[in-house]
Write an enzyme that holds these catalytic residues in place. Structure first.
Site, PDB file in Angstrom:
ATOM      1  N   TYR A 177       0.854  -1.189   0.000  1.00 33.03           N
ATOM      2  CA  TYR A 177       0.000   0.000   0.000  1.00 33.03           C
ATOM      3  C   TYR A 177       0.889   1.238   0.000  1.00 33.03           C
ATOM      4  O   TYR A 177       1.357   1.700   1.028  1.00 33.03           O
ATOM      5  CB  TYR A 177      -0.922   0.018   1.210  1.00 33.03           C
ATOM      6  CG  TYR A 177      -1.905  -1.126   1.273  1.00 33.03           C
ATOM      7  CD1 TYR A 177      -2.164  -1.932   0.168  1.00 33.03           C
ATOM      8  CD2 TYR A 177      -2.580  -1.419   2.456  1.00 33.03           C
ATOM      9  CE1 TYR A 177      -3.067  -2.979   0.241  1.00 33.03           C
ATOM     10  CE2 TYR A 177      -3.484  -2.458   2.534  1.00 33.03           C
ATOM     11  CZ  TYR A 177      -3.727  -3.235   1.431  1.00 33.03           C
ATOM     12  OH  TYR A 177      -4.619  -4.280   1.516  1.00 33.03           O
ATOM     13  N   PRO A 221     -15.792  -4.464   2.284  1.00 35.29           N
ATOM     14  CA  PRO A 221     -16.993  -4.849   3.033  1.00 35.29           C
ATOM     15  C   PRO A 221     -18.200  -3.959   2.781  1.00 35.29           C
ATOM     16  O   PRO A 221     -19.327  -4.342   3.096  1.00 35.29           O
ATOM     17  CB  PRO A 221     -16.534  -4.725   4.494  1.00 35.29           C
ATOM     18  CG  PRO A 221     -15.482  -3.662   4.450  1.00 35.29           C
ATOM     19  CD  PRO A 221     -14.753  -3.878   3.144  1.00 35.29           C
ATOM     20  N   LEU A 222     -18.006  -2.770   2.203  1.00 38.61           N
ATOM     21  CA  LEU A 222     -19.106  -1.824   2.073  1.00 38.61           C
ATOM     22  C   LEU A 222     -19.795  -1.854   0.715  1.00 38.61           C
ATOM     23  O   LEU A 222     -20.701  -1.064   0.470  1.00 38.61           O
ATOM     24  CB  LEU A 222     -18.618  -0.393   2.354  1.00 38.61           C
ATOM     25  CG  LEU A 222     -18.211  -0.128   3.802  1.00 38.61           C
ATOM     26  CD1 LEU A 222     -17.691   1.282   3.960  1.00 38.61           C
ATOM     27  CD2 LEU A 222     -19.403  -0.348   4.729  1.00 38.61           C
ATOM     28  N   GLY A 274     -23.771  -2.118  -4.150  1.00 41.35           N
ATOM     29  CA  GLY A 274     -24.289  -2.135  -5.507  1.00 41.35           C
ATOM     30  C   GLY A 274     -25.689  -1.564  -5.602  1.00 41.35           C
ATOM     31  O   GLY A 274     -26.028  -0.554  -4.973  1.00 41.35           O
TER      32      GLY A 274
END
Length: 289
Positions: free
Chosen positions: A68, A214-215, A218
């Site tokens: 990252y 996790p969020l 859609g």
């Protein structure tokens, strides 16, 4: 801070390997970097504030990776939180290399994984990494060689526990023939439950399941959707319900929503206080199938 319990603690607790307790709602530090998960963010001070606020809110599992930035996320964690509190668990990963923004390539040669573990120790300012995860299995290197090197590092006291990322049940079982695995990290959310067989396997074995992304909701969050209707009933956001659904789904679930904003962090952590009924959970679950 007031003397009352920090809000993240409402998500409950899970013990990695039955020994290392973490608050179930954690924080994923990928988004603290620049665009394409490359370089430093435009506002480094805000990144530091996010990390410090996460800990204030009761988060004690922070997930990062050497790739990252690369190294940027680990360096920001060190800048913001070192010296670390005794209960803080920093999980990092190695096994993906970076050639530019949004470019990722697996490398699992034992000497490379060792090098990256040593660098993560330096960047994070640690003598031992609590949870070190193989970021991706390198198809060019035998899996036993990859996790075998992590076991050697564990035997040397440089890492405490070992996890895997983006694996199948069979790959997890193969790795377990070499070394104990305490966690897996796979794509999983309300709208994408393709990793359900792996989740069920980890439930049976008491292995932590860390869902990345996790969020994602859609079309479930669209106007008139079940998610929107339930959010209104609970006085919550769609994202909070998506996190609450994950926490309800399994006691081994350890969501790590990430953000580069303090306000968004606080919104995510508030999900720990959202209580779903059995009917709420069923309604959301059936909305996808």
């Amino acid at each position: 801070m007031s003397s009352k319990e920090p809000p993240a603690k409402a998500s409950g607790q899970f013990s990695l390997a039955g020994e290392l307790p973490v608050t179930r709602l954690g924080y994923g530090a990928m988004q603290l970097t620049g665009p394409g998960i490359w370089g430093y963010p435009a506002d480094e001070d805000e990144a530091v504030r996010v990390l410090r606020r996460a800990v204030e809110l009761g988060v004690n599992l922070i997930d990062t990776a050497d790739s990252y930035g690369p190294t940027v996320s680990e360096e920001l964690i060190h800048r913001a939180l070192h010296p670390y509190t005794a209960d803080l668990v920093i999980a990092t990963k190695a096994g993906l290399t970076r050639q530019g923004p949004d470019r990722w390539a697996p490398v699992g040669r034992p000497e490379y994984l060792r090098q990256q573990a040593e660098l993560s120790l330096r960047h994070l300012g640690l003598e031992r990494i609590d949870l070190f995860q193989l970021h991706r299995i390198d198809p060019q290197v035998p899996l036993a060689d990859q996790v075998g090197e992590l076991k050697t590092l564990q035997d040397e006291g440089k890492i405490r526990y070992i996890g895997l990322s983006e694996v199948t049940v069979d790959e997890l079982r193969q790795a377990q023939q070499v070394v104990g695995i305490v966690s897996v990290q796979n794509l999983y959310n309300l709208a994408n439950r393709s990793a359900e067989p792996l989740l069920e396997h980890t439930e049976r074995e008491g292995i932590g399941f860390i869902p990345w992304f996790p969020l994602a909701t859609g079309e479930l969050a669209g106007p008139g959707s079940p998610l929107e209707k339930l959010a209104e009933q609970h006085g919550a956001t769609a994202s909070q319900l998506a996190l609450a659904w994950l926490l309800w789904r399994s006691p081994v679930m350890l969501p790590i929503p990430g953000t580069s904003s303090v306000a968004h962090l606080e919104d995510n952590v508030a999900a720990a206080g959202v209580t779903l009924s059995d009917d709420d959970f069923t309604t959301l679950t059936k909305a996808v199938r």
